[in-house]
Design a protein around this motif. Structure first.
Motif, PDB file in Angstrom:
ATOM      1  N   GLN A  57       0.819  -1.208   0.000  1.00 52.97           N
ATOM      2  CA  GLN A  57       0.000   0.000   0.000  1.00 52.97           C
ATOM      3  C   GLN A  57       0.855   1.261   0.000  1.00 52.97           C
ATOM      4  OE1 GLN A  57      -2.766   0.206   3.277  1.00 52.97           O
ATOM      5  NE2 GLN A  57      -3.539   2.220   2.689  1.00 52.97           N
ATOM      6  N   PHE A  58       1.984   1.214   0.704  1.00 53.43           N
ATOM      7  CA  PHE A  58       2.776   2.432   0.886  1.00 53.43           C
ATOM      8  C   PHE A  58       4.152   2.386   0.212  1.00 53.43           C
ATOM      9  CE2 PHE A  58      -0.118   2.322   4.588  1.00 53.43           C
ATOM     10  CZ  PHE A  58      -0.759   3.540   4.400  1.00 53.43           C
ATOM     11  N   ALA A  59       4.458   1.325  -0.516  1.00 52.58           N
ATOM     12  CA  ALA A  59       5.780   1.184  -1.137  1.00 52.58           C
ATOM     13  C   ALA A  59       6.053   2.336  -2.102  1.00 52.58           C
ATOM     14  CB  ALA A  59       5.873  -0.149  -1.869  1.00 52.58           C
ATOM     15  N   GLU A  65      15.229  -0.837  -8.062  1.00 53.54           N
ATOM     16  CA  GLU A  65      15.165  -1.943  -7.105  1.00 53.54           C
ATOM     17  C   GLU A  65      13.883  -1.936  -6.291  1.00 53.54           C
ATOM     18  OE1 GLU A  65      19.516  -1.649  -8.077  1.00 53.54           O
ATOM     19  OE2 GLU A  65      17.869  -0.246  -7.787  1.00 53.54           O
ATOM     20  N   GLU A  66      13.381  -0.758  -5.940  1.00 51.67           N
ATOM     21  CA  GLU A  66      12.143  -0.701  -5.162  1.00 51.67           C
ATOM     22  C   GLU A  66      10.956  -1.206  -5.977  1.00 51.67           C
ATOM     23  OE1 GLU A  66      11.924   2.939  -2.270  1.00 51.67           O
ATOM     24  OE2 GLU A  66      13.351   3.438  -3.866  1.00 51.67           O
ATOM     25  N   ILE A  67      10.963  -0.911  -7.266  1.00 53.10           N
ATOM     26  CA  ILE A  67       9.891  -1.411  -8.127  1.00 53.10           C
ATOM     27  C   ILE A  67      10.013  -2.927  -8.296  1.00 53.10           C
ATOM     28  CG2 ILE A  67       8.908  -1.319 -10.456  1.00 53.10           C
ATOM     29  CD1 ILE A  67       9.780   1.636 -10.528  1.00 53.10           C
ATOM     30  N   GLY A  71       7.334  -6.239  -7.178  1.00 57.77           N
ATOM     31  CA  GLY A  71       6.924  -7.366  -8.015  1.00 57.77           C
ATOM     32  C   GLY A  71       7.237  -8.698  -7.370  1.00 57.77           C
ATOM     33  N   PHE A  72       8.411  -8.791  -6.758  1.00 52.29           N
ATOM     34  CA  PHE A  72       8.785 -10.038  -6.085  1.00 52.29           C
ATOM     35  C   PHE A  72       7.869 -10.318  -4.897  1.00 52.29           C
ATOM     36  CE2 PHE A  72      13.538  -9.704  -7.483  1.00 52.29           C
ATOM     37  CZ  PHE A  72      13.192 -10.178  -8.739  1.00 52.29           C
ATOM     38  N   VAL A  73       7.545  -9.292  -4.125  1.00 53.33           N
ATOM     39  CA  VAL A  73       6.668  -9.484  -2.966  1.00 53.33           C
ATOM     40  C   VAL A  73       5.300  -9.990  -3.416  1.00 53.33           C
ATOM     41  CG1 VAL A  73       5.429  -8.316  -1.102  1.00 53.33           C
ATOM     42  CG2 VAL A  73       7.856  -7.820  -1.487  1.00 53.33           C
ATOM     43  N   ILE A  74       4.759  -9.420  -4.481  1.00 52.35           N
ATOM     44  CA  ILE A  74       3.468  -9.888  -5.000  1.00 52.35           C
ATOM     45  C   ILE A  74       3.555 -11.362  -5.373  1.00 52.35           C
ATOM     46  CG2 ILE A  74       1.804  -9.654  -6.894  1.00 52.35           C
ATOM     47  CD1 ILE A  74       2.585  -6.623  -6.910  1.00 52.35           C
ATOM     48  N   LEU A  85      -4.268 -10.984  -7.917  1.00 50.18           N
ATOM     49  CA  LEU A  85      -4.469 -10.369  -9.229  1.00 50.18           C
ATOM     50  C   LEU A  85      -4.796  -8.882  -9.109  1.00 50.18           C
ATOM     51  CD1 LEU A  85      -6.337 -13.199 -11.165  1.00 50.18           C
ATOM     52  CD2 LEU A  85      -3.942 -12.484 -11.382  1.00 50.18           C
ATOM     53  N   GLN A  86      -5.381  -8.470  -8.009  1.00 47.52           N
ATOM     54  CA  GLN A  86      -5.582  -7.038  -7.787  1.00 47.52           C
ATOM     55  C   GLN A  86      -4.237  -6.329  -7.666  1.00 47.52           C
ATOM     56  OE1 GLN A  86      -8.179  -6.393  -4.423  1.00 47.52           O
ATOM     57  NE2 GLN A  86      -9.875  -7.528  -5.337  1.00 47.52           N
ATOM     58  N   TYR A  87      -3.302  -6.963  -6.962  1.00 45.91           N
ATOM     59  CA  TYR A  87      -1.964  -6.376  -6.841  1.00 45.91           C
ATOM     60  C   TYR A  87      -1.243  -6.392  -8.190  1.00 45.91           C
ATOM     61  CZ  TYR A  87      -2.518  -6.621  -1.751  1.00 45.91           C
ATOM     62  OH  TYR A  87      -2.964  -6.438  -0.462  1.00 45.91           O
ATOM     63  N   VAL A  88      -1.429  -7.459  -8.937  1.00 48.95           N
ATOM     64  CA  VAL A  88      -0.811  -7.534 -10.270  1.00 48.95           C
ATOM     65  C   VAL A  88      -1.320  -6.394 -11.143  1.00 48.95           C
ATOM     66  CG1 VAL A  88      -0.610  -8.901 -12.381  1.00 48.95           C
ATOM     67  CG2 VAL A  88      -0.455 -10.031 -10.147  1.00 48.95           C
ATOM     68  N   GLU A  89      -2.625  -6.173 -11.116  1.00 51.91           N
ATOM     69  CA  GLU A  89      -3.215  -5.119 -11.941  1.00 51.91           C
ATOM     70  C   GLU A  89      -2.631  -3.750 -11.598  1.00 51.91           C
ATOM     71  OE1 GLU A  89      -7.650  -3.472 -13.220  1.00 51.91           O
ATOM     72  OE2 GLU A  89      -7.423  -4.746 -11.453  1.00 51.91           O
ATOM     73  N   ARG A  90      -2.420  -3.493 -10.319  1.00 50.88           N
ATOM     74  CA  ARG A  90      -1.850  -2.209  -9.900  1.00 50.88           C
ATOM     75  C   ARG A  90      -0.364  -2.100 -10.243  1.00 50.88           C
ATOM     76  NH1 ARG A  90      -4.306  -2.909  -3.906  1.00 50.88           N
ATOM     77  NH2 ARG A  90      -6.529  -2.961  -4.473  1.00 50.88           N
ATOM     78  N   PHE A  91       0.305  -3.267 -10.310  1.00 47.58           N
ATOM     79  CA  PHE A  91       1.751  -3.243 -10.542  1.00 47.58           C
ATOM     80  C   PHE A  91       2.108  -3.107 -12.025  1.00 47.58           C
ATOM     81  CE2 PHE A  91       5.861  -5.331 -11.297  1.00 47.58           C
ATOM     82  CZ  PHE A  91       6.665  -4.588 -10.435  1.00 47.58           C
ATOM     83  N   VAL A  92       1.353  -3.703 -12.897  1.00 48.81           N
ATOM     84  CA  VAL A  92       1.717  -3.744 -14.323  1.00 48.81           C
ATOM     85  C   VAL A  92       2.018  -2.360 -14.896  1.00 48.81           C
ATOM     86  CG1 VAL A  92       0.834  -4.276 -16.639  1.00 48.81           C
ATOM     87  CG2 VAL A  92       0.638  -5.971 -14.805  1.00 48.81           C
ATOM     88  N   PRO A  93       1.269  -1.300 -14.580  1.00 47.68           N
ATOM     89  CA  PRO A  93       1.623   0.016 -15.133  1.00 47.68           C
ATOM     90  C   PRO A  93       2.993   0.536 -14.696  1.00 47.68           C
ATOM     91  CG  PRO A  93      -0.648   0.010 -14.352  1.00 47.68           C
ATOM     92  CD  PRO A  93      -0.017  -1.260 -13.860  1.00 47.68           C
TER      93      PRO A  93
END
Length: 228
Positions: A57-59, A65-67, A71-74, A85-93
């Motif tokens: 939520q706050f990353a 490296e932070e990005i 991805g690794f945490v997800i 998949l909600q986290y994946v959707e937010r991460f892909v952009p």
């Protein structure tokens, strides 16, 4: 760990020479600190075992490296597939280079247990106009959907990803070469009739020729199939 503790860890483990090496491999990507991937993965596993939801939520996205770490945490987080998949959707952009993309895809091994759910999710990207959304789709299909059930649909999707970006093209070429190693007859028929641009097609052939999983006899045939 909070963001400041994560930044302190990353700076403490950054290596100048490795930063130069990584920067050369990922042209155009800035804010590379030079932390090796095994250290990022180890940190991600530690975070994933704790309150990963608050972390995600706050990353912050202040460095490559932070990005990558997000991805690794997800990928390592234990939760139901819909939440992941909600986290994946937010991460892909946030994906703006091949390294973050491919590392993220390789870590989403939850796909193997929920292939149908992930397939349905991925289909939202097949008509995307964004280069790295198309690469994300291409690499996910290569990693998890080269099966009897999906191979025909995978080849069709790759055939219809038309973005002219280099990283989309290389992702599709890599996928097709991998598909040939697993499904040579189906992929051969695909090579005879497709809508691939010449660059992607020829790169796929090149990768097949370079593969140790494809026979010498097939490589002779494939060389003759290159487009002039």
């Amino acid at each position: 760990m909070n963001n400041q503790e994560i930044k302190d860890f990353l700076f403490a483990n950054a290596e100048l020479e490795f930063r130069k090496f990584t920067s050369a491999l990922i042209p155009g990507t800035t804010n590379i600190l030079g932390v090796r991937i095994p250290k990022l993965r180890a940190l991600a596993k530690q975070i994933a075992k704790g309150d990963f939801r608050t972390y995600l939520q706050f990353a912050t996205d202040d460095s490559y490296e932070e990005i990558m770490l997000q991805g690794f945490v997800i990928g390592y987080a234990k939760a139901d597939i819909d939440e992941i998949l909600q986290y994946v959707e937010r991460f892909v952009p946030k994906i703006r280079d091949w390294s973050v993309n491919d590392g993220f895809c390789a870590t989403l091994k939850i796909t193997d247990k929920h292939r149908e759910n992930v397939w349905d999710f991925l289909m939202r990207y097949k008509d995307s106009t964004q280069e790295f959304e198309q690469r994300f789709l291409a690499v996910m299909l290569m990693n998890y959907f080269l099966t009897e059930e999906y191979i025909d649909k995978v080849l069709e999707i790759w055939d219809n990803l038309q973005h002219e970006g280099y990283y989309r093209q290389m992702g599709v070429a890599w996928g097709i070469a991998t598909a040939y190693a697993k499904f040579p007859q189906k992929t051969y028929q695909f090579l005879l009739k497709n809508h691939l641009d010449d660059f992607t097609y020829n790169k796929a052939i090149q990768k097949m020729i370079e593969s140790y999983r494809i026979s010498a006899e097939d490589k002779v045939m494939l060389r003759a199939m290159k487009r002039v």
